[in-house]
Enzyme design. Sequence first.
Site, mmCIF file in Angstrom:
data_model
loop_
_atom_site.group_PDB
_atom_site.id
_atom_site.type_symbol
_atom_site.label_atom_id
_atom_site.label_comp_id
_atom_site.label_asym_id
_atom_site.label_seq_id
_atom_site.Cartn_x
_atom_site.Cartn_y
_atom_site.Cartn_z
ATOM 1 N N ALA A 196 0.866 -1.171 0.000
ATOM 2 C CA ALA A 196 0.000 0.000 0.000
ATOM 3 C C ALA A 196 0.908 1.227 0.000
ATOM 4 O O ALA A 196 2.070 1.148 0.420
ATOM 5 C CB ALA A 196 -0.897 -0.020 1.232
ATOM 6 N N GLU A 215 -0.587 -9.347 -0.033
ATOM 7 C CA GLU A 215 -2.014 -9.551 0.259
ATOM 8 C C GLU A 215 -2.830 -9.673 -1.028
ATOM 9 O O GLU A 215 -3.750 -10.490 -1.124
ATOM 10 C CB GLU A 215 -2.524 -8.402 1.139
ATOM 11 C CG GLU A 215 -1.933 -8.465 2.547
ATOM 12 C CD GLU A 215 -2.141 -7.203 3.350
ATOM 13 O OE1 GLU A 215 -1.820 -6.108 2.833
ATOM 14 O OE2 GLU A 215 -2.615 -7.289 4.489
ATOM 15 N N GLU A 228 4.538 -4.646 7.680
ATOM 16 C CA GLU A 228 3.750 -3.598 8.350
ATOM 17 C C GLU A 228 4.144 -3.325 9.798
ATOM 18 O O GLU A 228 4.127 -2.176 10.242
ATOM 19 C CB GLU A 228 2.251 -3.946 8.291
ATOM 20 C CG GLU A 228 1.624 -3.790 6.911
ATOM 21 C CD GLU A 228 1.722 -5.043 6.050
ATOM 22 O OE1 GLU A 228 2.495 -5.966 6.406
ATOM 23 O OE2 GLU A 228 1.036 -5.101 5.020
ATOM 24 N N GLY A 282 0.636 -4.881 1.010
ATOM 25 C CA GLY A 282 -0.561 -5.006 0.168
ATOM 26 C C GLY A 282 -0.314 -5.813 -1.095
ATOM 27 O O GLY A 282 -1.259 -6.385 -1.662
HETATM 28 N N1 DAK Z 1 4.540 3.149 -1.064
HETATM 29 C C1 DAK Z 1 4.885 4.272 -1.733
HETATM 30 N N2 DAK Z 1 5.972 4.368 -2.511
HETATM 31 C C2 DAK Z 1 6.736 3.289 -2.638
HETATM 32 C C3 DAK Z 1 6.453 2.080 -1.976
HETATM 33 C C4 DAK Z 1 5.283 2.026 -1.157
HETATM 34 N N3 DAK Z 1 4.902 0.920 -0.517
HETATM 35 N N4 DAK Z 1 7.414 1.181 -2.280
HETATM 36 C C5 DAK Z 1 8.258 1.811 -3.107
HETATM 37 N N5 DAK Z 1 7.866 3.072 -3.318
HETATM 38 C C6 DAK Z 1 8.509 4.080 -4.151
HETATM 39 C C7 DAK Z 1 9.737 4.663 -3.449
HETATM 40 O O1 DAK Z 1 9.368 5.671 -2.539
HETATM 41 C C8 DAK Z 1 10.518 5.215 -4.629
HETATM 42 O O2 DAK Z 1 9.942 6.433 -5.027
HETATM 43 P P1 DAK Z 1 10.906 7.709 -5.407
HETATM 44 O O3 DAK Z 1 11.726 7.956 -4.198
HETATM 45 O O4 DAK Z 1 11.724 7.222 -6.582
HETATM 46 O O5 DAK Z 1 9.925 8.806 -5.749
HETATM 47 C C9 DAK Z 1 10.233 4.201 -5.728
HETATM 48 O O6 DAK Z 1 9.042 3.499 -5.323
HETATM 49 C C10 DAK Z 1 11.335 3.171 -5.893
HETATM 50 O O7 DAK Z 1 11.582 2.608 -4.620
HETATM 51 P P2 DAK Z 1 13.064 2.489 -4.001
HETATM 52 O O8 DAK Z 1 13.941 3.589 -4.479
HETATM 53 O O9 DAK Z 1 12.897 2.346 -2.522
HETATM 54 O O10 DAK Z 1 13.549 1.122 -4.655
HETATM 55 P P3 DAK Z 1 14.565 0.073 -4.037
HETATM 56 O O11 DAK Z 1 14.822 -0.929 -5.119
HETATM 57 O O12 DAK Z 1 15.732 0.735 -3.390
HETATM 58 O O13 DAK Z 1 13.752 -0.662 -2.873
HETATM 59 C C11 DAK Z 1 11.826 -1.748 -1.907
HETATM 60 C C12 DAK Z 1 12.625 -1.443 -3.200
HETATM 61 C C13 DAK Z 1 10.532 -2.462 -2.319
HETATM 62 C C14 DAK Z 1 12.654 -2.734 -1.032
HETATM 63 C C15 DAK Z 1 11.560 -0.470 -1.128
HETATM 64 O O14 DAK Z 1 10.969 0.477 -2.046
HETATM 65 C C16 DAK Z 1 10.626 -0.659 0.005
HETATM 66 O O15 DAK Z 1 10.996 -1.148 1.063
HETATM 67 N N6 DAK Z 1 9.337 -0.235 -0.196
HETATM 68 C C17 DAK Z 1 8.361 -0.301 0.847
HETATM 69 C C18 DAK Z 1 7.889 -1.714 0.982
HETATM 70 C C19 DAK Z 1 6.869 -1.859 2.094
HETATM 71 O O16 DAK Z 1 7.192 -1.617 3.257
HETATM 72 N N7 DAK Z 1 5.690 -2.215 1.686
HETATM 73 C C20 DAK Z 1 4.615 -2.423 2.636
HETATM 74 C C21 DAK Z 1 3.816 -1.204 2.657
HETATM 75 S S1 DAK Z 1 2.678 -1.259 4.002
HETATM 76 C C22 DAK Z 1 -4.096 -1.043 6.545
HETATM 77 C C23 DAK Z 1 -4.336 -1.048 5.194
HETATM 78 C C24 DAK Z 1 -3.365 -1.481 4.352
HETATM 79 C C25 DAK Z 1 -2.151 -1.881 4.839
HETATM 80 C C26 DAK Z 1 -1.935 -1.829 6.189
HETATM 81 C C27 DAK Z 1 -2.875 -1.428 7.042
HETATM 82 N N8 DAK Z 1 -5.081 -0.623 7.485
HETATM 83 C C28 DAK Z 1 -6.184 0.148 7.039
HETATM 84 C C29 DAK Z 1 -4.840 -0.783 8.882
HETATM 85 C C30 DAK Z 1 -1.087 -2.244 3.975
HETATM 86 C C31 DAK Z 1 0.162 -1.840 4.300
HETATM 87 C C32 DAK Z 1 1.278 -1.974 3.400
HETATM 88 O O17 DAK Z 1 1.222 -2.503 2.324
#
Ligand code: DAK
Length: 258
Positions: A63, A111, A131, A108
């Site tokens: 997400a 998921e 998360e 997400g």
């Molecule tokens: N959200 C927004 N932007 C994202 C993103 C994300 N999840 N993942 C990557 N990006 C963006 C980065 O910010 C970057 O943007 P710029 O800086 O270039 O503008 C671009 O994508 C490229 O990412 P990186 O430069 O970081 O690329 P790397 O190869 O170095 O790293 C990575 C790739 C996937 C390891 C890293 O980007 C990363 O760790 N991303 C976050 C992964 C993550 O933590 N995903 C889980 C998100 S939390 C809920 C509802 C829904 C949810 C929870 C609760 N409730 C209502 C309670 C769901 C939660 C989630 O999914």
Amino acid sequence: MSYIQYETEGAVGILTIDRPKALNALNSEVLADLDAAIDAVDTNVIRALIITGSGEKSFVAGADIGEMSALTKAEGEAFGKKGNDVFRKIEAFPIPVIAAINGFALGGGCELSMSCDIRICSENAVFGQPETGLGITPGFGGTQRLARIVGVGMAKEMIYGAKNIKADEAYRIGLVNHVYPAEELMAQAKKLAATIAANAPIAVRHAKEAIDKGLQVDIDKAIVIEEKLFGDCFETADQKEGMGAFLEKRKEKNFINQ
Ligand code: DAK
């Protein structure tokens, strides 16, 4: 401009999440587009659907953290419901849905893949529910579906530890059915979808319904669900065609979804 690309190849639909600059992260607009794209799939024609992500690096990196970062409790719950409603629609979609996971499937993204019937991935895929490291719980069904797919102990280790796993480990624990070199993934997804699409559509749909609904109830009720759906296949043109082909020793079958 939509964040979802949709194309068809025969009876197979291919839906691509297309926000590569953010590694296909799901913000409200992507979720709304995904919802609309699912609604637009013509299930009279399409018999299996593939969901994948654009680019070579990511299926869906979660997400959108930027969008979520400033949400209030009420807004967080509403965002969770938005995602859950779309993912539940995919899970209950009448035809089989295959996730072709071409890289990161985090939060997400993991998921979303778990709301699909079957997951296959490329060798560079990474799965995880990060998360708790972000101060939240999985919110698009991760606490529920991961435990159902890989078992409670493994799901808890992954979720409590915000632990990512690679493709080979995902295969080992049963999160994905197959792992392929990246360049082969889509061809393999299409091959699997075409195999499913070649079988009697009503029978495939009923099998999906029987498995999914049966898993939610006790075995006695589950067997009754199966009996009803099994019975519903009879007197269909495709039941007559499938059994007729066997009895006539005929290889070619023409299933017409009736
Ligand atoms: N959200 C927004 N932007 C994202 C993103 C994300 N999840 N993942 C990557 N990006 C963006 C980065 O910010 C970057 O943007 P710029 O800086 O270039 O503008 C671009 O994508 C490229 O990412 P990186 O430069 O970081 O690329 P790397 O190869 O170095 O790293 C990575 C790739 C996937 C390891 C890293 O980007 C990363 O760790 N991303 C976050 C992964 C993550 O933590 N995903 C889980 C998100 S939390 C809920 C509802 C829904 C949810 C929870 C609760 N409730 C209502 C309670 C769901 C939660 C989630 O999914």
